[in-house]
Design a protein around this motif. Sequence first.
Motif, PDB file in Angstrom:
ATOM      1  N   GLN A   1      -9.800  14.577   2.641  1.00 25.34           N
ATOM      2  CA  GLN A   1     -10.200  14.666   1.233  1.00 25.34           C
ATOM      3  C   GLN A   1     -10.738  16.057   0.952  1.00 25.34           C
ATOM      4  O   GLN A   1     -10.641  16.574  -0.146  1.00 25.34           O
TER       5      GLN A   1
ATOM      6  N   ILE B   1       0.823  -1.213   0.000  1.00 30.83           N
ATOM      7  CA  ILE B   1       0.000   0.000   0.000  1.00 30.83           C
ATOM      8  C   ILE B   1       0.859   1.267   0.000  1.00 30.83           C
ATOM      9  O   ILE B   1       0.784   2.074  -0.909  1.00 30.83           O
TER      10      ILE B   1
ATOM     11  N   LYS C   1      -9.972  -4.597   9.536  1.00 30.54           N
ATOM     12  CA  LYS C   1      -9.065  -5.564  10.137  1.00 30.54           C
ATOM     13  C   LYS C   1      -8.071  -6.006   9.092  1.00 30.54           C
ATOM     14  O   LYS C   1      -8.437  -6.325   7.970  1.00 30.54           O
TER      15      LYS C   1
HETATM   16  N1  LIG Z   1      -7.595  -3.898   5.722  1.00 25.67           N
HETATM   17  C1  LIG Z   1      -7.223  -3.744   4.452  1.00 25.67           C
HETATM   18  N2  LIG Z   1      -6.858  -4.821   3.708  1.00 25.67           N
HETATM   19  C2  LIG Z   1      -6.457  -4.670   2.428  1.00 25.67           C
HETATM   20  N3  LIG Z   1      -6.399  -3.519   1.800  1.00 25.67           N
HETATM   21  C3  LIG Z   1      -6.756  -2.404   2.455  1.00 25.67           C
HETATM   22  C4  LIG Z   1      -7.177  -2.463   3.826  1.00 25.67           C
HETATM   23  N4  LIG Z   1      -7.449  -1.211   4.216  1.00 25.67           N
HETATM   24  C5  LIG Z   1      -7.209  -0.409   3.167  1.00 25.67           C
HETATM   25  N5  LIG Z   1      -6.780  -1.122   2.121  1.00 25.67           N
HETATM   26  C6  LIG Z   1      -6.406  -0.573   0.812  1.00 25.67           C
HETATM   27  O1  LIG Z   1      -5.340   0.316   0.996  1.00 25.67           O
HETATM   28  C7  LIG Z   1      -5.458   1.426   0.159  1.00 25.67           C
HETATM   29  C8  LIG Z   1      -5.271   2.693   0.943  1.00 25.67           C
HETATM   30  O2  LIG Z   1      -6.319   2.788   1.868  1.00 25.67           O
HETATM   31  P1  LIG Z   1      -6.451   3.968   2.925  1.00 25.67           P
HETATM   32  O3  LIG Z   1      -7.596   3.631   3.797  1.00 25.67           O
HETATM   33  O4  LIG Z   1      -5.140   4.209   3.546  1.00 25.67           O
HETATM   34  O5  LIG Z   1      -6.804   5.184   1.978  1.00 25.67           O
HETATM   35  P2  LIG Z   1      -7.313   6.614   2.364  1.00 25.67           P
HETATM   36  O6  LIG Z   1      -6.454   7.541   1.598  1.00 25.67           O
HETATM   37  O7  LIG Z   1      -7.367   6.772   3.821  1.00 25.67           O
HETATM   38  O8  LIG Z   1      -8.742   6.625   1.733  1.00 25.67           O
HETATM   39  P3  LIG Z   1     -10.084   7.295   2.280  1.00 25.67           P
HETATM   40  O9  LIG Z   1     -10.050   8.691   1.794  1.00 25.67           O
HETATM   41  O10 LIG Z   1     -11.151   6.493   1.649  1.00 25.67           O
HETATM   42  O11 LIG Z   1     -10.091   7.206   3.757  1.00 25.67           O
HETATM   43  C9  LIG Z   1      -6.815   1.333  -0.509  1.00 25.67           C
HETATM   44  O12 LIG Z   1      -6.624   0.985  -1.863  1.00 25.67           O
HETATM   45  C10 LIG Z   1      -7.525   0.244   0.229  1.00 25.67           C
HETATM   46  O13 LIG Z   1      -8.277  -0.533  -0.685  1.00 25.67           O
END
Ligand SMILES: Nc1ncnc2c1ncn2[C@@H]1O[C@H](COP(=O)(O)OP(=O)(O)OP(=O)(O)O)[C@@H](O)[C@H]1O
Lengths: 233, 333, 291
Positions: A191, A16, B3
């Motif tokens: 965001q 990620i 999780k």
């Molecule tokens: N528990 C998890 N298992 C697998 N992939 C995950 C998990 N949580 C998040 N991801 C993936 O990691 C990537 C980054 O997610 P993250 O939640 O950090 O993004 P974000 O920038 O906080 O987005 P948002 O604005 O929706 O909160 C995403 O593509 C998401 O699909």
Amino acid sequence: MLKVDTINTYYGSSHILQDVSLTVNQGEVVALLGRNGVGKTTTMRSIMGLTPPRSGEVYYCGHKINTLPPYRINRLGIGYVPEDRQVFPDLTVEENLLVAQRSRNSKKGEEWTREKVYELFPELAKMPNRLAGRMSGGEQQMLTIARTLVGNPDLLLLDEPSEGLAPKVVLNLLDVLKVIKKSISILLAEQNAVFALSLADRCYIMEKGKTVYEAAAEEIRENKDIQKKYLIF
Amino acid sequence: MKKAIHSPACGEVKDSLYSWGFVIAVTTVAIPLIFSQFPPYYIKLASSIMIMILYGVSFNLLYGYTGYLSFGQAAYFGSGVYVSALILRSTSSLPLALLGGSIAPALLAIVFGYFCVKRSKLYFAMLTLAFAQLIYTLIFKWRSLTGGDDGIVVPRIPYLHNPLTFYFFILALVLVSVFIHWVIVHSPFGHMLKSICQNQERTEFIGVPVEKQVLVAFIIAGFFGGLAGAIYAPFIGVISPKLVHWTMSLTPVIMVVFGGAKHFWGPAIGAIVYIVLKDIITLYTDNWLLVFGLMLLIIVLISPRGVMGVLENIGTYIKKNITKANLMKERIN
Amino acid sequence: MEDQFLILLNGLSFAMLLFLVSVGFTLQFSVLGVLNLAHGSFYMLGVFLAITVAMFMGNYAGNFWIGLLLAPLLVAAFGAFLEWSLLRRIYIRDVLFQYLFTYTWILIIDDLVLMIWGARYSIISLPPIFSAPVNFLGVTFSSYRLFIILLGLLVAGLLWFFLQKTKAGMIVRAASVNREMVGALGVNTPLLFTAVFALGAWLAGVGGVLVAPLQTAYAGMGLDIIVDCFIVVVIGGMGSIKGAFWAALTLGMLRAFGIAYVPQVEMALSYLLMAVILIIRPRGFFGREEA
Ligand SMILES: Nc1ncnc2c1ncn2[C@@H]1O[C@H](COP(=O)(O)OP(=O)(O)OP(=O)(O)O)[C@@H](O)[C@H]1O
Ligand SMILES: [Mg+2]
């Protein structure tokens, strides 16, 4: 005070965060901007030790914290306000605060006590015995922030506090955060760039797990190209 | 709450790669028999291995393929044993005993399974164990029918009197049953089970009635577990509630952990290892539970994929080093 | 009428024993998120340790009380050790491995008990103050069973007070809904987990000691009680302490009246009740919607 140095974080086998680096200085409000799913939350969780990075380092006030468990990181002075609020629904407002209350020696005299927090959030003071699960989204957001404050952090990780709140509540929140930022450094994931930029001194923009752009908040406020390219206004 | 738990239990199930394991297994078991100067003791050992293979493979349909861990398969194995024994006692017809001894457990699996799959895997583990305990107590206490603690003497089957003949009969029965498992696993239904194992929520989301599929797998496992028990009754000759005891539910668990749940033949290899090991361990100590408990504990702690996982890791390690060495040689040359 | 009252009291004493053991089980699950399948083995350990203490003290009248004090503490220490040394390594693992893991403890503990104490079935004698029955609200009732009822109620009350009124109790309640957040708020979760696991083991140990004068100890008693615990949590709701209380009460009554009126099928009654609950209210009396 916080230095994130080329960290890489995985969920299972999906990579990620890719070489994310950032810093937050004492007294600063730093915004982490970017669209849905770019890895803002994951960055926060990596700093907090909830999803420890596989490589790279995180330093906080000279301590290397990327191998510490979350509770140790918290006790060093980093407070975490998660996205989607995560209040303890079966506990009352007062109990939610009690669980998190923690006094720290460095803050003698100017501690965030429950009384002070209730002053800052008069809505909460009206319902100390309400179950957190029975409150509105805005009230829950206030409670999550209040709960982290009574832990007396020096650095606050704020994950999308404005998400899903009515415009009026967002304005209210903005006022509160302006008070908080006087004494606490903040790393703010958002965001909602308008909201973030009205608070931040400096910004990082994230894209697909990477920090792609760093600039002072004013610069981004003025740069329409950047706004169009990476952000939603 | 998000999780981030990665589930290594449900990796790709391999089977082609490990067919050789079974070939070796069968031959090592079969060859001594062909030279039948071996004492009947070993023939009997081989027979019980065969029966346990069927028991283990049927259990693994649930565990390895579907991701549901049953702690109560003894209910089906044991009821197979008892139904078969009772039928043999009153009719002395083996086909009837095998039929009854597998259909009755399957019916039991329908009833119990309905409740076991009703909620999460958590409930599944608890409820399978609880229902098995019910069956155990029932068999233990219903003296007039089951003889209670004394058990039942199962009449001999005249045409299977010779241990070697009996062995080949068991071998045929087990091979056919295991083949049926192979077909099931490679059918669309089998693929559905694997997808439930890998990601139950996603499978549910695309409209698969997960509960029903798991129940069907449970019934199949009950049927074949029962069949293993049904043939075990005349083979062992005297049966007792021990065969329904929770330690009997433990048997396939141990076999699968030893052999690896992620290979079709894993439980077969596990059965061989388990039976032979137990035979050796009980020579020295009565505390075989303790020994197996410690072994399981260590395996679960260090290698989530069982003994086969360790061997596989060693294998890939050696392979890597060989290719590395070869590359070095090439470069030097 | 008097008979019914006696049965009711008997049922209450069953219920309190069951509550003591199953509340430990459900508490461990709610905070650690791990199903301790070996909980029954801890209970059995309590029984056998009580027997040992009794033998050690010979005819000394206070041996039961010392056993009641000491044995559960030893069980708790053993539980804390297991959590600290082994269990915490598998919290991040797949649930299937967690089940397998605590399952292996059953084999190890049960066989160790057999090794140390042998298959010799023993029972300890009642402490002298309980030798005579008491006259309780017009019926003659075993004073020891009355003691169990009172102790069970006392523990239930203390647990309630602890969970509702103390900060540690609030942390436990908070952790049972969101472990991760509790850690991020600075609570030493590893310590919390060890403590809660030890508390659960202690409760199992107390149950074990209390049952020691009532029933001869046998090797399978751990498995029998864990099945009862399963039934309690399914009926009461997984992870719910209130649920454990009411479910244990229901089961205790069911058992007492079952033994009195339909002894042949008494054992199946609790399963039947569980089946009915699973059909009409799958999450149990006080269970959460998910899980
Ligand atoms: N528990 C998890 N298992 C697998 N992939 C995950 C998990 N949580 C998040 N991801 C993936 O990691 C990537 C980054 O997610 P993250 O939640 O950090 O993004 P974000 O920038 O906080 O987005 P948002 O604005 O929706 O909160 C995403 O593509 C998401 O699909
Ligand atoms: Mg996010």
